[in-house]
Enzyme design. Structure first.
Site, short mmCIF file in Angstrom:
data_model
loop_
_atom_site.label_atom_id
_atom_site.label_comp_id
_atom_site.label_asym_id
_atom_site.label_seq_id
_atom_site.Cartn_x
_atom_site.Cartn_y
_atom_site.Cartn_z
N HIS A 184 0.92 -1.14 0.01
CA HIS A 184 -0.13 0.15 -0.02
C HIS A 184 1.13 1.27 -0.01
CE1 HIS A 184 -3.91 -2.20 1.70
NE2 HIS A 184 -3.75 -2.36 0.15
N CYS A 216 6.15 20.18 -5.83
CA CYS A 216 7.24 19.24 -6.34
C CYS A 216 8.33 20.25 -6.98
CB CYS A 216 6.61 18.77 -7.98
SG CYS A 216 7.46 18.02 -8.95
N GLY A 275 -2.27 -9.28 12.33
CA GLY A 275 -2.81 -7.74 12.56
C GLY A 275 -3.36 -7.02 11.47
N GLU A 329 -8.57 -10.29 17.62
CA GLU A 329 -9.96 -10.39 17.55
C GLU A 329 -10.13 -11.46 16.09
OE1 GLU A 329 -11.52 -6.75 16.70
OE2 GLU A 329 -11.43 -6.09 18.72
N ALA A 359 0.21 -9.49 18.52
CA ALA A 359 1.34 -10.05 17.60
C ALA A 359 2.61 -9.93 17.98
CB ALA A 359 1.31 -9.02 16.17
C1 BJW Z 1 -4.08 -6.70 16.51
C2 BJW Z 1 -3.29 -6.00 17.28
C3 BJW Z 1 -2.29 -6.62 17.99
C4 BJW Z 1 -4.89 -4.70 16.74
N1 BJW Z 1 -1.90 -7.66 17.67
N2 BJW Z 1 -3.68 -7.81 16.02
C5 BJW Z 1 -13.92 -6.42 -4.01
C6 BJW Z 1 -14.80 -6.42 -3.06
C7 BJW Z 1 -15.40 -5.29 -2.38
C8 BJW Z 1 -14.41 -4.00 -2.54
C9 BJW Z 1 -13.55 -4.28 -3.38
C10 BJW Z 1 -13.16 -5.40 -3.78
N3 BJW Z 1 -11.89 -5.00 -4.47
C11 BJW Z 1 -11.76 -3.77 -4.41
C12 BJW Z 1 -12.48 -3.32 -3.73
C13 BJW Z 1 -12.29 -1.73 -3.19
C14 BJW Z 1 -11.46 -1.34 -1.69
C15 BJW Z 1 -11.67 -2.32 -0.85
O1 BJW Z 1 -11.25 -3.50 -0.60
N4 BJW Z 1 -12.81 -1.95 -0.18
C16 BJW Z 1 -13.25 -2.68 0.94
C17 BJW Z 1 -13.20 -1.97 2.40
C18 BJW Z 1 -14.67 -3.06 0.73
N5 BJW Z 1 -10.04 -1.95 -2.58
C19 BJW Z 1 -9.40 -0.94 -3.12
O2 BJW Z 1 -10.04 0.11 -3.58
C20 BJW Z 1 -8.08 -1.15 -3.62
N6 BJW Z 1 -7.68 -1.05 -4.87
C21 BJW Z 1 -8.45 -1.81 -6.03
O3 BJW Z 1 -8.99 -2.65 -5.71
O4 BJW Z 1 -8.01 -1.30 -7.15
C22 BJW Z 1 -8.70 -1.91 -8.21
C23 BJW Z 1 -8.48 -1.01 -9.49
C24 BJW Z 1 -8.13 -1.62 -10.64
C25 BJW Z 1 -7.92 -0.71 -11.74
C26 BJW Z 1 -8.07 0.50 -11.75
C27 BJW Z 1 -8.54 1.02 -10.64
C28 BJW Z 1 -8.60 0.47 -9.49
C29 BJW Z 1 -7.03 -0.36 -2.88
C30 BJW Z 1 -6.96 -0.31 -1.40
C31 BJW Z 1 -6.13 0.81 -0.67
C32 BJW Z 1 -6.26 0.63 0.82
N7 BJW Z 1 -5.49 1.68 1.47
C33 BJW Z 1 -5.19 1.92 2.64
C34 BJW Z 1 -4.85 3.27 2.98
C35 BJW Z 1 -3.38 3.21 2.65
C36 BJW Z 1 -2.45 4.42 2.89
C37 BJW Z 1 -2.46 4.69 4.25
O5 BJW Z 1 -2.02 3.88 5.39
O6 BJW Z 1 -2.50 5.96 4.63
O7 BJW Z 1 -4.58 0.72 3.30
S1 BJW Z 1 -7.01 1.95 3.68
C38 BJW Z 1 -6.08 1.01 4.98
O8 BJW Z 1 -6.86 -0.25 5.30
C39 BJW Z 1 -4.83 0.91 4.77
C40 BJW Z 1 -4.58 -0.48 5.25
O9 BJW Z 1 -3.38 -0.95 4.67
C41 BJW Z 1 -5.64 -1.09 5.01
C42 BJW Z 1 -5.73 -2.56 5.77
O10 BJW Z 1 -6.00 -2.05 7.05
P1 BJW Z 1 -5.59 -3.49 8.18
O11 BJW Z 1 -4.13 -3.24 7.93
O12 BJW Z 1 -6.11 -4.69 8.15
O13 BJW Z 1 -5.79 -2.58 9.67
P2 BJW Z 1 -7.24 -2.53 10.38
O14 BJW Z 1 -7.19 -1.27 11.43
O15 BJW Z 1 -8.47 -2.87 9.43
O16 BJW Z 1 -6.90 -3.84 11.30
C43 BJW Z 1 -6.10 -3.99 12.43
C44 BJW Z 1 -6.24 -5.45 12.77
O17 BJW Z 1 -5.30 -5.50 13.79
C45 BJW Z 1 -7.68 -5.80 13.42
O18 BJW Z 1 -8.12 -6.88 13.14
C46 BJW Z 1 -7.27 -5.87 14.90
O19 BJW Z 1 -7.99 -6.74 15.60
C47 BJW Z 1 -5.81 -6.22 14.99
N8 BJW Z 1 -4.93 -5.92 15.93
N9 BJW Z 1 -3.92 -4.75 17.80
C48 BJW Z 1 -2.78 -8.47 16.88
N10 BJW Z 1 -1.59 -5.96 19.04
ZN ZN Z 2 5.82 17.43 -10.74
#
Ligand code: BJW
Ligand code: ZN
Length: 247
Positions: A120, A152, A192, A220, A236
């Site tokens: 990401h 830029c 995580g 969770e 983790a």
């Molecule tokens: C612990 C803990 C401890 C806590 N120990 N555990 C198919 C179906 C439906 C939707 C879509 C699909 N395909 C694509 C989509 C759309 C979309 C999507 O997925 N939407 C869903 C939400 C419904 N996906 C996209 O748009 C992606 N792009 C794409 O598919 O492009 C297609 C395309 C093709 C051609 C042209 C154009 C497009 C892109 C997704 C980008 C996600 N971006 C972010 C921001 C990144 C930048 C930033 O960080 O600022 O990424 S959003 C955010 O979520 C971030 C994270 O990397 C990502 C995942 O989150 P993560 O890491 O899982 O965190 P949390 O907070 O959700 O969970 C934390 C976990 O830790 C929990 O489970 C806790 O229990 C646990 N935890 N403490 C162990 N100590």
């Molecule tokens: Zn530029």
């Protein structure tokens, strides 16, 4: 049947030639970096998953930059935790190890992980919305704060964080590497992550369908828990340190 036995999973890791780990925000939580979803996920009154979008950036780039400047400053003040360090150790012990992280904080490389796909993007890179130039940027002198409208150096265009927002495609070369690593691995550790964001979440099921042992490490349950071969319910840092203890 789902297993919960750390010793058995550790033995499988010791015997495996190809291992992958897929991490999310929960792995950085113990360093003090907030997760996206769940308790403590809010930034001021905003839901971060609504700020981390191209729509939000087009509407209000200064607000989005405020969020990223805040995160950059926060991450600069924290250090890798036991989870990051354990994964770096595991990489040194396994013949073929690939770490795929959704985190943009850079804490895996900082912990010594060398083969780490930041799928990401990275908080420490910016790119120009006009000419697409990419800059490595740690902004030492400004403590990470690039201000509300960084420009830029080449063309004066508005810079943006070089991260992947919702609706944006992942880097196709990096994505291919992720799929290849997950289809070839013997064991996949999924740590995580809420497994809510596609296409990354699909990697675990891909690995499983290709015969890998898949293990979830999370405080969770997730939508993928029921597909797992192993579930380690806990932090983790503790669980990964038990899977890859120090020598
Ligand atoms: C612990 C803990 C401890 C806590 N120990 N555990 C198919 C179906 C439906 C939707 C879509 C699909 N395909 C694509 C989509 C759309 C979309 C999507 O997925 N939407 C869903 C939400 C419904 N996906 C996209 O748009 C992606 N792009 C794409 O598919 O492009 C297609 C395309 C093709 C051609 C042209 C154009 C497009 C892109 C997704 C980008 C996600 N971006 C972010 C921001 C990144 C930048 C930033 O960080 O600022 O990424 S959003 C955010 O979520 C971030 C994270 O990397 C990502 C995942 O989150 P993560 O890491 O899982 O965190 P949390 O907070 O959700 O969970 C934390 C976990 O830790 C929990 O489970 C806790 O229990 C646990 N935890 N403490 C162990 N100590
Ligand atoms: Zn530029």
């Amino acid at each position: 049947m789902i297993h919960h036995d750390i010793a058995t999973l550790r033995r499988l890791l010791d015997e495996a030639d190809h291992v992958c780990a897929l991490t999310g925000a929960g792995v950085s939580a113990e360093s003090g970096v907030p997760t996206f979803r769940g308790d403590g996920g809010l930034w001021r009154d905003h839901d971060p998953t609504r700020i981390a979008t191209i729509g939000a950036f087009r509407r209000d780039p200064a607000l989005v930059w405020e969020f990223y400047n805040w995160r950059r400053a926060l991450v600069r003040s924290v250090a890798p935790n036991r989870a990051h360090l354990a994964l770096a150790r595991l990489e040194r012990r396994v013949p073929d190890f690939t770490l795929i992280t959704q985190n943009v904080d850079g804490l895996h490389p900082a912990a010594g992980s060398e083969r780490c796909i930041e799928i990401h993007g990275s908080l420490w890179r910016v790119r120009c919305t006009a000419c697409r130039a990419v800059y490595e940027d740690r902004a030492e002198e400004s403590a990470g704060d690039l201000g509300p409208a960084p420009a830029c150096a080449r063309c004066g265009g508005l810079l943006r964080p070089d991260v992947v927002w919702f609706g944006e495609p992942l880097d196709p070369l990096l994505w291919t590497e992720c799929v290849e690593a997950c289809t070839a691995c013997d064991v996949l550790l999924v740590a995580g992550t809420s497994a809510a964001v596609q296409p990354v979440a699909s990697l675990a099921l891909e690995a499983k369908s290709r015969g890998a042992v898949v293990a979830e490490i999370n405080v969770e349950q997730t939508p993928q828990t029921r597909y797992m071969d192993f579930v380690l319910r806990g932090r983790a840092g503790e669980m990964l340190a038990a899977l890859a203890p120090e020598d």
